[in-house]
Design an enzyme around this catalytic site. Sequence first.
Site, PDB file in Angstrom:
ATOM      1  N   LYS A  39       0.836  -1.212   0.000  1.00  0.00           N
ATOM      2  CA  LYS A  39       0.000   0.000   0.000  1.00  0.00           C
ATOM      3  C   LYS A  39       0.867   1.257   0.000  1.00  0.00           C
ATOM      4  O   LYS A  39       0.677   2.146  -0.810  1.00  0.00           O
ATOM      5  CB  LYS A  39      -0.911   0.043   1.248  1.00  0.00           C
ATOM      6  CG  LYS A  39      -1.840  -1.148   1.395  1.00  0.00           C
ATOM      7  CD  LYS A  39      -2.725  -1.007   2.624  1.00  0.00           C
ATOM      8  CE  LYS A  39      -1.983  -1.067   3.955  1.00  0.00           C
ATOM      9  NZ  LYS A  39      -1.371  -2.368   4.258  1.00  0.00           N
ATOM     10  N   ARG A  93      -9.724   0.903   8.539  1.00  0.00           N
ATOM     11  CA  ARG A  93      -9.272  -0.455   8.798  1.00  0.00           C
ATOM     12  C   ARG A  93     -10.313  -1.264   9.546  1.00  0.00           C
ATOM     13  O   ARG A  93     -10.089  -2.436   9.837  1.00  0.00           O
ATOM     14  CB  ARG A  93      -8.030  -0.388   9.668  1.00  0.00           C
ATOM     15  CG  ARG A  93      -6.752  -0.858   9.019  1.00  0.00           C
ATOM     16  CD  ARG A  93      -5.711  -0.807  10.105  1.00  0.00           C
ATOM     17  NE  ARG A  93      -4.510  -1.458   9.744  1.00  0.00           N
ATOM     18  CZ  ARG A  93      -3.491  -0.858   9.129  1.00  0.00           C
ATOM     19  NH1 ARG A  93      -3.578   0.396   8.774  1.00  0.00           N
ATOM     20  NH2 ARG A  93      -2.397  -1.539   8.886  1.00  0.00           N
ATOM     21  N   ARG A 116      11.768  -6.202   4.625  1.00  0.00           N
ATOM     22  CA  ARG A 116      11.495  -4.761   4.502  1.00  0.00           C
ATOM     23  C   ARG A 116      12.445  -3.924   5.360  1.00  0.00           C
ATOM     24  O   ARG A 116      12.735  -4.250   6.497  1.00  0.00           O
ATOM     25  CB  ARG A 116      10.063  -4.439   4.911  1.00  0.00           C
ATOM     26  CG  ARG A 116       9.854  -2.925   4.965  1.00  0.00           C
ATOM     27  CD  ARG A 116       8.449  -2.502   4.942  1.00  0.00           C
ATOM     28  NE  ARG A 116       7.692  -3.037   6.045  1.00  0.00           N
ATOM     29  CZ  ARG A 116       6.399  -2.823   6.200  1.00  0.00           C
ATOM     30  NH1 ARG A 116       5.740  -2.105   5.309  1.00  0.00           N
ATOM     31  NH2 ARG A 116       5.775  -3.331   7.210  1.00  0.00           N
ATOM     32  N   ARG A 152      11.466  -2.111  10.815  1.00  0.00           N
ATOM     33  CA  ARG A 152      10.405  -1.692  11.729  1.00  0.00           C
ATOM     34  C   ARG A 152      10.240  -2.725  12.837  1.00  0.00           C
ATOM     35  O   ARG A 152      10.330  -3.913  12.590  1.00  0.00           O
ATOM     36  CB  ARG A 152       9.081  -1.593  10.944  1.00  0.00           C
ATOM     37  CG  ARG A 152       8.764  -0.187  10.533  1.00  0.00           C
ATOM     38  CD  ARG A 152       7.623  -0.129   9.559  1.00  0.00           C
ATOM     39  NE  ARG A 152       6.411  -0.793  10.000  1.00  0.00           N
ATOM     40  CZ  ARG A 152       5.266  -0.764   9.310  1.00  0.00           C
ATOM     41  NH1 ARG A 152       5.203  -0.097   8.173  1.00  0.00           N
ATOM     42  NH2 ARG A 152       4.213  -1.397   9.745  1.00  0.00           N
ATOM     43  N   ARG A 197      -0.464  -9.499  13.001  1.00  0.00           N
ATOM     44  CA  ARG A 197      -1.041  -8.418  12.179  1.00  0.00           C
ATOM     45  C   ARG A 197      -1.903  -8.990  11.058  1.00  0.00           C
ATOM     46  O   ARG A 197      -2.929  -8.422  10.698  1.00  0.00           O
ATOM     47  CB  ARG A 197       0.076  -7.551  11.583  1.00  0.00           C
ATOM     48  CG  ARG A 197       0.667  -6.601  12.604  1.00  0.00           C
ATOM     49  CD  ARG A 197       2.004  -6.062  12.148  1.00  0.00           C
ATOM     50  NE  ARG A 197       1.931  -5.166  11.012  1.00  0.00           N
ATOM     51  CZ  ARG A 197       2.975  -4.816  10.275  1.00  0.00           C
ATOM     52  NH1 ARG A 197       4.183  -5.288  10.552  1.00  0.00           N
ATOM     53  NH2 ARG A 197       2.837  -3.995   9.262  1.00  0.00           N
TER      54      ARG A 197
HETATM   55  P1  AP5 Z   1       4.861  -1.636   1.856  1.00  0.00           P
HETATM   56  O1  AP5 Z   1       4.597  -0.756   0.687  1.00  0.00           O
HETATM   57  O2  AP5 Z   1       5.651  -1.068   2.964  1.00  0.00           O
HETATM   58  O3  AP5 Z   1       3.504  -2.302   2.371  1.00  0.00           O
HETATM   59  P2  AP5 Z   1       2.284  -1.739   3.178  1.00  0.00           P
HETATM   60  O4  AP5 Z   1       1.081  -2.376   2.583  1.00  0.00           O
HETATM   61  O5  AP5 Z   1       2.313  -0.227   3.235  1.00  0.00           O
HETATM   62  O6  AP5 Z   1       2.588  -2.402   4.579  1.00  0.00           O
HETATM   63  P3  AP5 Z   1       2.522  -1.832   6.037  1.00  0.00           P
HETATM   64  O7  AP5 Z   1       3.292  -2.783   6.900  1.00  0.00           O
HETATM   65  O8  AP5 Z   1       2.901  -0.398   6.093  1.00  0.00           O
HETATM   66  O9  AP5 Z   1       1.026  -2.008   6.302  1.00  0.00           O
HETATM   67  P4  AP5 Z   1       0.320  -2.176   7.608  1.00  0.00           P
HETATM   68  O10 AP5 Z   1      -1.018  -2.078   7.071  1.00  0.00           O
HETATM   69  O11 AP5 Z   1       0.557  -3.359   8.431  1.00  0.00           O
HETATM   70  O12 AP5 Z   1       0.995  -1.068   8.529  1.00  0.00           O
HETATM   71  P5  AP5 Z   1       0.675   0.463   8.777  1.00  0.00           P
HETATM   72  O13 AP5 Z   1       1.941   1.188   8.763  1.00  0.00           O
HETATM   73  O14 AP5 Z   1      -0.441   0.933   7.928  1.00  0.00           O
HETATM   74  O15 AP5 Z   1       5.567  -2.949   1.289  1.00  0.00           O
HETATM   75  C1  AP5 Z   1       6.011  -3.980   2.128  1.00  0.00           C
HETATM   76  C2  AP5 Z   1       7.348  -4.555   1.665  1.00  0.00           C
HETATM   77  O16 AP5 Z   1       7.211  -5.241   0.449  1.00  0.00           O
HETATM   78  C3  AP5 Z   1       8.441  -3.516   1.398  1.00  0.00           C
HETATM   79  O17 AP5 Z   1       9.650  -4.059   1.803  1.00  0.00           O
HETATM   80  C4  AP5 Z   1       8.402  -3.297  -0.098  1.00  0.00           C
HETATM   81  O18 AP5 Z   1       9.648  -2.891  -0.605  1.00  0.00           O
HETATM   82  C5  AP5 Z   1       8.030  -4.677  -0.578  1.00  0.00           C
HETATM   83  N1  AP5 Z   1       7.190  -4.646  -1.757  1.00  0.00           N
HETATM   84  C6  AP5 Z   1       6.167  -3.805  -2.011  1.00  0.00           C
HETATM   85  N2  AP5 Z   1       5.614  -4.096  -3.188  1.00  0.00           N
HETATM   86  C7  AP5 Z   1       6.290  -5.150  -3.684  1.00  0.00           C
HETATM   87  C8  AP5 Z   1       6.185  -5.917  -4.848  1.00  0.00           C
HETATM   88  N3  AP5 Z   1       5.285  -5.667  -5.787  1.00  0.00           N
HETATM   89  N4  AP5 Z   1       7.042  -6.945  -5.013  1.00  0.00           N
HETATM   90  C9  AP5 Z   1       7.979  -7.206  -4.087  1.00  0.00           C
HETATM   91  N5  AP5 Z   1       8.133  -6.510  -2.956  1.00  0.00           N
HETATM   92  C10 AP5 Z   1       7.311  -5.490  -2.756  1.00  0.00           C
HETATM   93  O19 AP5 Z   1       0.146   0.371  10.296  1.00  0.00           O
HETATM   94  C11 AP5 Z   1       0.985  -0.040  11.352  1.00  0.00           C
HETATM   95  C12 AP5 Z   1       0.152  -0.262  12.599  1.00  0.00           C
HETATM   96  O20 AP5 Z   1      -0.496   0.966  13.009  1.00  0.00           O
HETATM   97  C13 AP5 Z   1      -0.976  -1.273  12.453  1.00  0.00           C
HETATM   98  O21 AP5 Z   1      -0.541  -2.584  12.662  1.00  0.00           O
HETATM   99  C14 AP5 Z   1      -1.957  -0.770  13.539  1.00  0.00           C
HETATM  100  O22 AP5 Z   1      -1.563  -1.217  14.813  1.00  0.00           O
HETATM  101  C15 AP5 Z   1      -1.800   0.732  13.490  1.00  0.00           C
HETATM  102  N6  AP5 Z   1      -2.784   1.368  12.597  1.00  0.00           N
HETATM  103  C16 AP5 Z   1      -2.527   1.976  11.397  1.00  0.00           C
HETATM  104  N7  AP5 Z   1      -3.670   2.442  10.846  1.00  0.00           N
HETATM  105  C17 AP5 Z   1      -4.667   2.113  11.701  1.00  0.00           C
HETATM  106  C18 AP5 Z   1      -6.073   2.283  11.683  1.00  0.00           C
HETATM  107  N8  AP5 Z   1      -6.690   2.888  10.643  1.00  0.00           N
HETATM  108  N9  AP5 Z   1      -6.796   1.823  12.724  1.00  0.00           N
HETATM  109  C19 AP5 Z   1      -6.209   1.216  13.763  1.00  0.00           C
HETATM  110  N10 AP5 Z   1      -4.881   1.003  13.843  1.00  0.00           N
HETATM  111  C20 AP5 Z   1      -4.115   1.436  12.831  1.00  0.00           C
HETATM  112 MG    MG Z   2       2.523   1.144   4.864  1.00  0.00          MG
END
Ligand code: AP5
Ligand code: MG
Length: 221
Positions: free
Chosen positions: A13, A88, A127, A160, A171
């Site tokens: 994402k 979410r 990552r 991270r 997660r």
């Molecule tokens: P990346 O682009 O970083 O993936 P992402 O989908 O953004 O993953 P996140 O870990 O950021 O998502 P998340 O939803 O768990 O965490 P968030 O920060 O939102 O890509 C991942 C990896 O793959 C990278 O290494 C990249 O290089 C690689 N990659 C990407 N595309 C690729 C491809 N096509 N091929 C190969 N490799 C690839 O949230 C963190 C925490 O915050 C949550 O767990 C929760 O506790 C809290 N939180 C956040 N938002 C909310 C909410 N709305 N409500 C409640 N809690 C929340």
């Molecule tokens: Mg992200």
Amino acid sequence: MRLIMLGAPGAGKGTQAVILSERFNIPHISTGDIFRSNIKEGTELGKKAKEYIDKGLLVPDEITIGIVKDRLLQPDCRNGFILDGFPRTIPQAQYLDKALEDMGIMLDAVINIYVSDDEIVRRMSGRRVCPSCGMSYHTDYNPPGKNGECSGCGTAVVQREDDREETVIKRLQTYHAQTEPLIDYYEKQGKILTVTGRDKIEDTTGELFSSLDSFRQKMSS
Ligand code: AP5
Ligand code: MG
């Protein structure tokens, strides 16, 4: 353009949202990034959020919704935005629907990036992120610059804390239980556009842009 990025943790994402944000010149709003910068600065919000994030749980809706509410009212959101990681939960989505209605605006599309659970675990372990500008890398698929430095700003990249394998598995469980039902929720509104998160970032981007083009044409006809 008003977009939401949906998908499991690590589906890509954030990676795709950065590209979309540059292409359409609209802000990329990641609730995860907002929480991480608060954790880094040691704010009250950061301390609260960290308790949940480190366990692979969601931060409570009342905290998260307040943050997004303030952010969407900022002037840079007037021409659009990309919400990454919000909503979410169903209550978050219901709040957002109401807020957008009050602002008299509509979502263009909800981009759902699909990646299998096995692939997710592989991606997360590799990552690395830049603690300064937020750029995301992968040790094999998209390595950082020389000496493990961010190719954008030169800061040393880090892993991270919530990317440890046992937290990633938690997660994923949280995602399936609380976030996956949103696919159905937005499907009913005719807003879902699903793309497969492919092995190459640029392949996913290619599919995303062409599906978004046809989706918008369909919507406007
Ligand atoms: P990346 O682009 O970083 O993936 P992402 O989908 O953004 O993953 P996140 O870990 O950021 O998502 P998340 O939803 O768990 O965490 P968030 O920060 O939102 O890509 C991942 C990896 O793959 C990278 O290494 C990249 O290089 C690689 N990659 C990407 N595309 C690729 C491809 N096509 N091929 C190969 N490799 C690839 O949230 C963190 C925490 O915050 C949550 O767990 C929760 O506790 C809290 N939180 C956040 N938002 C909310 C909410 N709305 N409500 C409640 N809690 C929340
Ligand atoms: Mg992200």
